[in-house]
Write a protein that holds these residues in place. Structure first.
Motif, mmCIF file in Angstrom:
data_model
loop_
_atom_site.group_PDB
_atom_site.id
_atom_site.type_symbol
_atom_site.label_atom_id
_atom_site.label_comp_id
_atom_site.label_asym_id
_atom_site.label_seq_id
_atom_site.Cartn_x
_atom_site.Cartn_y
_atom_site.Cartn_z
ATOM 1 N N GLU A 316 0.846 -1.187 0.000
ATOM 2 C CA GLU A 316 0.000 0.000 0.000
ATOM 3 C C GLU A 316 0.883 1.239 0.000
ATOM 4 O O GLU A 316 1.897 1.294 0.691
ATOM 5 C CB GLU A 316 -0.922 0.005 1.226
ATOM 6 N N TYR A 317 0.490 2.220 -0.801
ATOM 7 C CA TYR A 317 1.244 3.464 -0.903
ATOM 8 C C TYR A 317 0.376 4.612 -0.408
ATOM 9 O O TYR A 317 -0.796 4.720 -0.775
ATOM 10 C CB TYR A 317 1.680 3.709 -2.349
ATOM 11 N N GLU A 318 0.970 5.451 0.414
ATOM 12 C CA GLU A 318 0.224 6.553 1.021
ATOM 13 C C GLU A 318 -0.273 7.525 -0.048
ATOM 14 O O GLU A 318 0.469 7.916 -0.949
ATOM 15 C CB GLU A 318 1.122 7.287 2.026
ATOM 16 N N ASN A 319 -1.543 7.875 0.056
ATOM 17 C CA ASN A 319 -2.177 8.841 -0.855
ATOM 18 C C ASN A 319 -2.094 8.410 -2.316
ATOM 19 O O ASN A 319 -2.008 9.243 -3.219
ATOM 20 C CB ASN A 319 -1.537 10.231 -0.697
ATOM 21 N N GLN A 320 -2.111 7.110 -2.556
ATOM 22 C CA GLN A 320 -2.063 6.617 -3.929
ATOM 23 C C GLN A 320 -2.969 5.401 -4.082
ATOM 24 O O GLN A 320 -2.848 4.432 -3.339
ATOM 25 C CB GLN A 320 -0.628 6.243 -4.318
ATOM 26 N N ILE A 321 -3.884 5.476 -5.041
ATOM 27 C CA ILE A 321 -4.739 4.334 -5.365
ATOM 28 C C ILE A 321 -4.036 3.526 -6.442
ATOM 29 O O ILE A 321 -3.692 4.044 -7.503
ATOM 30 C CB ILE A 321 -6.122 4.809 -5.853
ATOM 31 N N THR A 322 -3.810 2.256 -6.171
ATOM 32 C CA THR A 322 -3.037 1.418 -7.087
ATOM 33 C C THR A 322 -3.901 0.613 -8.046
ATOM 34 O O THR A 322 -3.414 0.133 -9.069
ATOM 35 C CB THR A 322 -2.160 0.438 -6.292
ATOM 36 N N GLY A 323 -5.175 0.420 -7.711
ATOM 37 C CA GLY A 323 -6.025 -0.466 -8.505
ATOM 38 C C GLY A 323 -6.062 -1.877 -7.955
ATOM 39 O O GLY A 323 -6.792 -2.729 -8.460
ATOM 40 N N LEU A 324 -5.274 -2.131 -6.913
ATOM 41 C CA LEU A 324 -5.238 -3.457 -6.296
ATOM 42 C C LEU A 324 -6.090 -3.523 -5.038
ATOM 43 O O LEU A 324 -6.148 -4.571 -4.392
ATOM 44 C CB LEU A 324 -3.790 -3.834 -5.959
ATOM 45 N N GLU A 325 -6.745 -2.424 -4.701
ATOM 46 C CA GLU A 325 -7.591 -2.391 -3.514
ATOM 47 C C GLU A 325 -8.729 -3.409 -3.655
ATOM 48 O O GLU A 325 -9.468 -3.398 -4.634
ATOM 49 C CB GLU A 325 -8.171 -0.987 -3.310
ATOM 50 N N GLY A 326 -8.863 -4.270 -2.660
ATOM 51 C CA GLY A 326 -9.932 -5.263 -2.679
ATOM 52 C C GLY A 326 -9.628 -6.498 -3.501
ATOM 53 O O GLY A 326 -10.393 -7.458 -3.486
ATOM 54 N N ILE A 327 -8.514 -6.500 -4.233
ATOM 55 C CA ILE A 327 -8.142 -7.657 -5.050
ATOM 56 C C ILE A 327 -7.533 -8.731 -4.151
ATOM 57 O O ILE A 327 -6.719 -8.444 -3.278
ATOM 58 C CB ILE A 327 -7.128 -7.257 -6.139
ATOM 59 N N GLN A 328 -7.920 -9.983 -4.385
ATOM 60 C CA GLN A 328 -7.348 -11.084 -3.614
ATOM 61 C C GLN A 328 -6.142 -11.698 -4.311
ATOM 62 O O GLN A 328 -5.116 -11.941 -3.673
ATOM 63 C CB GLN A 328 -8.404 -12.175 -3.396
ATOM 64 N N VAL A 329 -6.256 -11.959 -5.608
ATOM 65 C CA VAL A 329 -5.182 -12.648 -6.329
ATOM 66 C C VAL A 329 -5.086 -12.115 -7.756
ATOM 67 O O VAL A 329 -6.102 -11.949 -8.434
ATOM 68 C CB VAL A 329 -5.425 -14.179 -6.388
ATOM 69 N N VAL A 330 -3.851 -11.853 -8.193
ATOM 70 C CA VAL A 330 -3.553 -11.596 -9.605
ATOM 71 C C VAL A 330 -2.547 -12.650 -10.045
ATOM 72 O O VAL A 330 -1.529 -12.863 -9.382
ATOM 73 C CB VAL A 330 -2.969 -10.184 -9.818
ATOM 74 N N GLN A 331 -2.836 -13.327 -11.152
ATOM 75 C CA GLN A 331 -1.958 -14.392 -11.634
ATOM 76 C C GLN A 331 -1.273 -13.953 -12.926
ATOM 77 O O GLN A 331 -1.930 -13.470 -13.851
ATOM 78 C CB GLN A 331 -2.756 -15.677 -11.850
ATOM 79 N N VAL A 332 0.045 -14.127 -12.961
ATOM 80 C CA VAL A 332 0.860 -13.651 -14.080
ATOM 81 C C VAL A 332 1.611 -14.836 -14.672
ATOM 82 O O VAL A 332 2.321 -15.546 -13.960
ATOM 83 C CB VAL A 332 1.851 -12.564 -13.619
ATOM 84 N N GLY A 333 1.458 -15.048 -15.980
ATOM 85 C CA GLY A 333 2.047 -16.211 -16.625
ATOM 86 C C GLY A 333 3.425 -15.952 -17.203
ATOM 87 O O GLY A 333 3.622 -14.998 -17.960
ATOM 88 N N PHE A 334 4.389 -16.775 -16.831
ATOM 89 C CA PHE A 334 5.745 -16.760 -17.373
ATOM 90 C C PHE A 334 6.354 -15.352 -17.340
ATOM 91 O O PHE A 334 6.806 -14.828 -18.360
ATOM 92 C CB PHE A 334 5.750 -17.316 -18.802
ATOM 93 N N PRO A 335 6.366 -14.731 -16.161
ATOM 94 C CA PRO A 335 6.855 -13.350 -16.075
ATOM 95 C C PRO A 335 8.379 -13.272 -16.017
ATOM 96 O O PRO A 335 9.066 -14.240 -15.670
ATOM 97 C CB PRO A 335 6.251 -12.868 -14.755
ATOM 98 N N SER A 336 8.887 -12.102 -16.348
ATOM 99 C CA SER A 336 10.305 -11.788 -16.198
ATOM 100 C C SER A 336 10.450 -10.648 -15.202
ATOM 101 O O SER A 336 9.491 -9.926 -14.916
ATOM 102 C CB SER A 336 10.913 -11.396 -17.544
ATOM 103 N N GLU A 337 11.657 -10.479 -14.701
ATOM 104 C CA GLU A 337 11.906 -9.457 -13.684
ATOM 105 C C GLU A 337 12.054 -8.078 -14.321
ATOM 106 O O GLU A 337 12.664 -7.931 -15.385
ATOM 107 C CB GLU A 337 13.167 -9.802 -12.899
ATOM 108 N N ILE A 338 11.496 -7.074 -13.654
ATOM 109 C CA ILE A 338 11.649 -5.683 -14.083
ATOM 110 C C ILE A 338 12.715 -5.020 -13.218
ATOM 111 O O ILE A 338 12.642 -5.055 -11.987
ATOM 112 C CB ILE A 338 10.327 -4.900 -13.952
ATOM 113 N N THR A 339 13.692 -4.405 -13.874
ATOM 114 C CA THR A 339 14.696 -3.605 -13.177
ATOM 115 C C THR A 339 14.547 -2.159 -13.624
ATOM 116 O O THR A 339 14.629 -1.873 -14.829
ATOM 117 C CB THR A 339 16.120 -4.095 -13.490
ATOM 118 N N THR A 427 -10.613 -8.001 -13.223
ATOM 119 C CA THR A 427 -10.992 -6.966 -12.257
ATOM 120 C C THR A 427 -9.848 -5.981 -12.064
ATOM 121 O O THR A 427 -10.055 -4.763 -12.005
ATOM 122 C CB THR A 427 -11.361 -7.603 -10.908
ATOM 123 N N PHE A 428 -8.626 -6.493 -11.979
ATOM 124 C CA PHE A 428 -7.456 -5.628 -11.853
ATOM 125 C C PHE A 428 -7.304 -4.732 -13.082
ATOM 126 O O PHE A 428 -6.993 -3.544 -12.960
ATOM 127 C CB PHE A 428 -6.200 -6.480 -11.655
#
Length: 506
Positions: A316-339, A427-428
């Motif tokens: 959670e980020y102060e004073n910022q709505i992320t879009g993940l509020e109320g979300i239980q699970v997001v599933q991501v297929g074959f992801p790579s790392e972001i730097t 939903t996300f």
């Protein structure tokens, strides 16, 4: 005489108080809602939407007579909810359409669908055609909501429809066609077209100024010079982009992955978004069905598949709505790392794997069994960022998720494969679109329902089986122990009382 006068005064006071309480309650009310997400109270999002209604809004309710018991409860729930809406605005009015000889034809003319339901009357089973729905009318426009089969999310559907009718602005979303890979987005189109004007097959070298947001599926192959120029111009002018871009292309049939080659990564690198040529695995992951040979028999069983991380721990980020509020699970297929390679605070990590992760490099073996894929026994690395949002010039934003199929119909991460699978990817997507276009009021409302709350290990983000077993036995034994304990105390109390009486009376 004094007693009669006192009685008259008291009765008069009670009557006046009763009238005053009713007059006050017509314009002011309070409800005590003990659910943690205030599911049975009107949300702030709905209240803000209602406050913006400047003209009369009428809701026609169609409910057939003699509904079965459960559907009668639904009717009462709808009425209670609409009474709250009308209490917050004098412009909101609703009424039940009279069940007369023209009821069915009126309902059909207003777009309300009928359904045959089973009715038991005097021990006889029969079928009855019923109508349940509402039509919302505002300034010559209308929206229809079907209420048959709707058990949760009614407030969201109602507020969403009211926003669509009362807002004058039109949001246009473009889905980009670029690269060598074709993507199907029928599911996404179906969901988004309820509120937005969707433009498909948008070309990067011909991006219209009327577009409020771009959705870009994973790109394979190089973009042309004109496409690169068009994309950079859109970004630099404050454009908003949802980008699903993986670095590794999986092949489930061969159980191998290959590195995606495209100059889209050069563009992302220039923005500080470096997608590493690796795959991120997570012990907290989606389950798939796999066929296993046992002797002469072949059986199907559920297996964990760490190549599709299940993200359920969100920062959670102060004073910022992320879009993940109320979300239980997001599933991501074959992801790579972001730097993120720049020294500023413009990038916000949104999706991070658990502290039971692993990084696969060079050779990409997608096998699901530890005996043929040793890395599945080495899920012990710290969390990795696989999704986040970057602020760009002129209030522009890029939401990057390192799953090329995240928006597409072919997404294995978005499919519900096992029965207890929870997936809120769409939903996300809706939430993040609302946040990026400055319409975040619906975010908290969209996921506002009774939530599944499994007993989890906070470090892993996974269900804790031993803790679950412990609570199962507590639930099983505690009521019986309480009853037995109460019985023993009661027996002891009666014995003491009997002994006391014997001492007194012999």
């Amino acid at each position: 005489m004094d007693h009669k006068r006192s009685a008259t005064i008291y009765v008069t006071i009670y009557i006046i108080a009763f009238i005053l309480v009713n007059l006050i309650s017509m314009n002011w009310f309070i409800r005590f809602d003990l659910t943690d997400n205030k599911m049975y109270s009107l949300s702030d999002s709905s209240k803000q939407t209602i406050e913006k209604i400047n003209d009369p809004l009428t809701i026609d309710l169609y409910f057939s007579d003699d509904l079965p018991g459960q559907l009668q409860n639904n009717k009462r729930f709808v009425q209670d909810l609409l009474e709250e809406y009308s209490a917050y605005s004098n412009n909101v009015n609703f009424y039940f359409v009279k069940n007369d000889e023209n009821f069915n034809s009126k309902a059909q003319a207003d777009g309300i669908q009928s359904q045959d339901v089973q009715v038991i009357d005097n021990d006889e089973i029969s079928f009855k055609t019923i109508f349940m729905g509402m039509k919302i009318r505002y300034n010559g426009k209308s929206e229809v909501i079907q209420l048959l089969g709707v058990n949760t999310g009614l407030e969201y559907m109602l507020t969403k429809s009211i926003k669509k009718l009362t807002e004058n602005k039109e949001t246009i979303i473009g889905i980009v066609k670029a690269g060598t890979k074709e993507h199907k987005n029928e599911n996404l189109n179906t969901i988004l077209k309820e509120r937005f004007n969707i433009k498909n097959n948008v070309l990067l070298n011909d991006i219209s100024n009327e577009l409020n947001l771009l959705i870009v599926n994973g790109i394979e192959g190089d973009l042309s010079t004109e496409e690169i120029t068009g994309l950079l111009d859109y970004i630099n002018s404050g454009g908003k982009i949802l980008l699903a871009q993986g670095r590794i292309k999986p092949d489930i049939q061969t159980q191998q992955g290959t590195i995606i080659e495209s100059n889209i990564f050069n563009i992302l690198d220039s923005l500080g978004l470096q997608i590493e040529p690796n795959l991120i695995l997570d012990k907290n992951c989606k389950q798939l069905m796999a066929r296993q040979q046992t002797g002469m028999f072949s059986i199907q069983r559920q297996i964990d598949y760490p190549f599709i991380p299940s993200i359920n721990n969100f920062e959670e980020y102060e004073n910022q709505i992320t879009g993940l509020e109320g979300i239980q699970v997001v599933q991501v297929g074959f992801p790579s790392e972001i730097t993120y390679t720049k020294d500023d605070n413009l990038f916000t990590p949104l999706l991070k794997t658990s502290n039971y992760s692993a990084v696969m490099k060079d050779f990409f073996n997608l096998g699901a069994m530890p005996e043929i894929n040793p890395i599945l026994n080495e899920l012990n690395e710290s969390s990795k960022v696989i999704g986040g949002k970057l602020k760009t010039n002129n209030d522009g934003e890029i939401l990057l998720i390192t799953d090329s199929d995240f928006f597409s119909d072919e997404s294995i991460a978005g499919m519900r494969i096992v029965r207890n699978d929870i997936n809120e990817n769409y939903t996300f997507i809706e939430n993040i679109i609302d946040v990026m276009i400055g319409d975040a009021e619906l975010v908290s409302l969209r996921s506002r329902e009774v939530m599944l709350r499994p007993l989890i290990d906070e470090a892993m983000g996974q269900e804790n089986s031993s803790l679950r077993t412990r609570w199962k036995w507590i639930d099983l034994l505690l009521p019986s122990l309480i009853i037995i304990g109460y019985g023993l105390l009661r027996k002891r109390s009666r014995e003491k009382r009997s002994k006391y009486l014997m001492e007194i009376y012999g």
